[in-house]
Design a protein around this motif. Structure first.
Motif, PDB file in Angstrom:
ATOM      1  N   ASP A 215     -18.709 117.118  78.609  1.00  0.00           N
ATOM      2  CA  ASP A 215     -19.926 117.402  79.375  1.00  0.00           C
ATOM      3  C   ASP A 215     -19.764 118.634  80.258  1.00  0.00           C
ATOM      4  O   ASP A 215     -20.679 119.462  80.376  1.00  0.00           O
ATOM      5  CB  ASP A 215     -20.331 116.181  80.216  1.00  0.00           C
ATOM      6  CG  ASP A 215     -19.203 115.730  81.134  1.00  0.00           C
ATOM      7  OD1 ASP A 215     -18.029 116.002  80.836  1.00  0.00           O
ATOM      8  OD2 ASP A 215     -19.511 115.089  82.161  1.00  0.00           O
ATOM      9  N   LEU A 216     -18.552 118.809  80.882  1.00  0.00           N
ATOM     10  CA  LEU A 216     -18.306 120.005  81.688  1.00  0.00           C
ATOM     11  C   LEU A 216     -18.268 121.251  80.819  1.00  0.00           C
ATOM     12  O   LEU A 216     -18.817 122.305  81.189  1.00  0.00           O
ATOM     13  CB  LEU A 216     -16.984 119.863  82.434  1.00  0.00           C
ATOM     14  CG  LEU A 216     -16.997 119.294  83.852  1.00  0.00           C
ATOM     15  CD1 LEU A 216     -15.588 119.249  84.404  1.00  0.00           C
ATOM     16  CD2 LEU A 216     -17.905 120.101  84.760  1.00  0.00           C
ATOM     17  N   GLN A 217     -17.643 121.144  79.665  1.00  0.00           N
ATOM     18  CA  GLN A 217     -17.552 122.277  78.748  1.00  0.00           C
ATOM     19  C   GLN A 217     -18.947 122.720  78.312  1.00  0.00           C
ATOM     20  O   GLN A 217     -19.257 123.921  78.339  1.00  0.00           O
ATOM     21  CB  GLN A 217     -16.715 121.891  77.533  1.00  0.00           C
ATOM     22  CG  GLN A 217     -16.408 123.045  76.585  1.00  0.00           C
ATOM     23  CD  GLN A 217     -15.434 124.046  77.184  1.00  0.00           C
ATOM     24  OE1 GLN A 217     -14.425 123.669  77.783  1.00  0.00           O
ATOM     25  NE2 GLN A 217     -15.727 125.333  77.029  1.00  0.00           N
ATOM     26  N   ASP A 218     -19.802 121.772  77.951  1.00  0.00           N
ATOM     27  CA  ASP A 218     -21.169 122.100  77.527  1.00  0.00           C
ATOM     28  C   ASP A 218     -21.964 122.714  78.669  1.00  0.00           C
ATOM     29  O   ASP A 218     -22.725 123.674  78.469  1.00  0.00           O
ATOM     30  CB  ASP A 218     -21.879 120.840  77.017  1.00  0.00           C
ATOM     31  CG  ASP A 218     -21.273 120.329  75.712  1.00  0.00           C
ATOM     32  OD1 ASP A 218     -20.574 121.114  75.039  1.00  0.00           O
ATOM     33  OD2 ASP A 218     -21.498 119.146  75.382  1.00  0.00           O
ATOM     34  N   PHE A 219     -21.790 122.159  79.879  1.00  0.00           N
ATOM     35  CA  PHE A 219     -22.522 122.650  81.049  1.00  0.00           C
ATOM     36  C   PHE A 219     -22.177 124.119  81.320  1.00  0.00           C
ATOM     37  O   PHE A 219     -23.070 124.951  81.542  1.00  0.00           O
ATOM     38  CB  PHE A 219     -22.184 121.784  82.265  1.00  0.00           C
ATOM     39  CG  PHE A 219     -22.927 122.148  83.521  1.00  0.00           C
ATOM     40  CD1 PHE A 219     -24.193 121.636  83.769  1.00  0.00           C
ATOM     41  CD2 PHE A 219     -22.361 123.004  84.464  1.00  0.00           C
ATOM     42  CE1 PHE A 219     -24.875 121.975  84.930  1.00  0.00           C
ATOM     43  CE2 PHE A 219     -23.036 123.336  85.626  1.00  0.00           C
ATOM     44  CZ  PHE A 219     -24.303 122.815  85.863  1.00  0.00           C
TER      45      PHE A 219
END
Length: 516
Positions: free
Chosen positions: A278-282
């Motif tokens: 989720d952090l990577q996508d954000f």
């Protein structure tokens, strides 16, 4: 028979190579940033076969050869004394800060010494240690060096207080090397009043330490270790080695003796790890760039008033950049491009992401090391301690800007962010200092391990001590030499004056004889 002897020799060699020392490590400061720097050191020592007994406020994951003693109750004592609030308050005096720290640490130390774990370290005759590694902040825990008659190494997650530099024999100068907690506008261009105040600060600090702190600490230690406890300064002066987390990028250069080893290239920085999905996508989706905002582990949401928190949210809402904001506070409404969490465990990996363009930080040393290592410019909002000097150094070297903690408004944050986003020089400077920061002859972890094992091998390192530490003060300052020179000067002046008077009198007498 020959094969048996060879096998036996190999076995002995194996034992000698893998002999593990017993190391007592005590890190009593209730602050995660003070603990995280040395976690890789304990792991590496344990992996090499040394037996580590670690007293810490922040427990690590369990692993072989590592025994941990929980000191996390220290946090409650610091909270009870409102320590962070007092040191963050600009109106607090040096004495008030010192007293808050002393009360919190004394309460923590007393609870530790009375605990079953503390009593075991004091009274269990089966405890055998080869080395004490202790945080060079307050001197209490150094008593175990005297108690077990073992050498000790002082370690510090920042530049240590001046009494440890003195014990290591490092020069102390109020102008060339002012105390890291002394507020200055520019350490390289100090005004007369700053020089005067730095001189008074250092000498007042010396007096408080020697005539108040050391005496009180000794009285407390005598309750647990008996009346034979030596003077604290004598225990402290048996320091074998000092490991300090300093680097010229963050602190001015100072002369150091061979027994002082710098480990200021981010010993806690490991290999890059992948972010959570989720952090990577954000961050991948942050086409305009992203901001990471964290005020460290000590500054909580409650330390920012509602107006400040509202101003920060308004500033982040109005900007086109995605924002990761570490704060333990819940807002009623947060825009989609702003993500708020109580804690981000992967700060260094977040800063390494190419879309992070600026890091807003309180100016803690470890946070700044992580940012410079990643080549990211910063906006510093210092609150206390060395944070003020760290941020000033950053501004001087041109890899960041400062926003005063009393001037956190929507406009001030917007202007600072846009200044860094619009002017590539900040990023270029951060990347240049990042290259310097990463360029080391030996990784800091390897260097720290080697030096600790060096002290163990040689049962101390007194041969590295400054010889001036063994001299009385009158020899250090050459008062006898100066006194002799002054005496000779006075004697020459006196004799010269006597000769002139004698000649003058004879001339007068001769003149009178001629006139008669």
């Amino acid at each position: 028979m020959l094969a048996v002897n060879i096998s036996f020799l190999i076995f002995l060699g194996f034992i000698s190579i893998n002999y593990g020392a017993n190391i007592l490590a005590i890190m009593p400061t209730a602050s995660f940033s003070h603990q995280v720097v040395f976690r890789p050191l304990w792991k590496e020592l344990a992996n090499k076969g040394h037996n580590i007994t670690l007293v810490t406020t922040d427990l690590m994951e369990n692993m072989p050869n590592l025994t941990q003693i929980d000191l996390s109750y220290g946090y409650s004592h610091y909270q009870k004394q409102n320590f962070v609030d007092i040191i963050s308050n600009d109106s607090s005096s040096f004495y008030e800060m010192a007293m808050a720290a002393r009360k919190a640490t004394n309460e923590t130390n007393n609870q530790f010494f009375q605990s079953p774990e503390g009593q075991n370290l004091i009274h269990n005759p089966d405890n055998l240690f080869d080395l004490l590694v202790v945080e060079a902040q307050l001197p209490t825990m150094m008593v175990f060096s005297w108690w077990y008659q073992i050498p000790f190494v002082g370690v510090s997650s920042l530049d240590c207080a001046l009494q440890y530099h003195e014990s290591a024999g490092n020069p102390i100068h109020p102008i060339a090397n002012p105390d890291t907690n002394f507020p200055l506008n520019d350490v390289f261009e100090m005004t007369f009043w700053e020089r005067l105040n730095s001189f008074l600060y250092i000498n007042l600090y010396r007096c408080l330490i020697r005539f108040l702190t050391f005496r009180n600490e000794r009285r407390m230690l005598q309750q647990y270790f008996g009346e034979a406890v030596p003077n604290i300064v004598d225990i402290q002066n048996n320091l074998s080695l000092l490991l300090i987390d300093t680097n010229p990028i963050f602190q001015p250069v100072r002369p150091l003796m061979p027994n002082t080893i710098t480990i200021g290239n981010g010993m806690h920085l490991g290999e890059s790890q992948p972010l959570t999905a989720d952090l990577q996508d954000f961050l991948d989706d942050a086409k305009e760039g992203a901001i990471y905002f964290s005020l460290g582990s000590n500054i909580k949401g409650k330390n920012l008033n509602d107006t400040v928190k509202k101003s920060l949210l308004e500033a982040f809402t109005s900007m086109p950049y995605k924002v990761l904001w570490k704060i333990d506070h819940k807002f009623d409404k947060v825009p989609k491009h702003v993500r708020i969490q109580k804690w981000f465990s992967a700060q260094h990996d977040i800063l390494r992401h190419p879309n992070i363009k600026v890091f807003i930080t309180q100016g803690g040393l470890q946070s700044m090391q992580e940012s410079v290592h990643a080549g990211k410019p910063m906006i510093g909002i210092p609150f206390f301690g060395d944070q003020h000097m760290n941020v000033k150094r950053m501004v001087q070297l041109g890899y960041g800007l400062k926003v005063h903690k009393h001037n956190i408004t929507k406009q001030s944050i917007q202007e600072a962010v846009e200044e860094i986003m619009d002017k590539p020089i900040y990023t270029e400077n951060a990347q240049e200092y990042g290259r310097i920061f990463r360029d080391v002859e030996v990784p800091n972890l390897d260097k720290a391990v080697w030096w600790l094992e060096y002290v163990i091998r040689h049962k101390g390192a007194r041969h590295l001590r400054n010889p001036m530490l063994e001299m009385p003060f009158w020899q250090i300052y050459m008062l006898d030499v100066i006194g002799l020179i002054l005496l000779c000067f006075v004697a020459v002046v006196f004799v010269g004056k006597l000769i002139v008077k004698t000649i003058y009198r004879k001339l007068i007498v001769n003149k009178e004889k001629k006139t008669n």
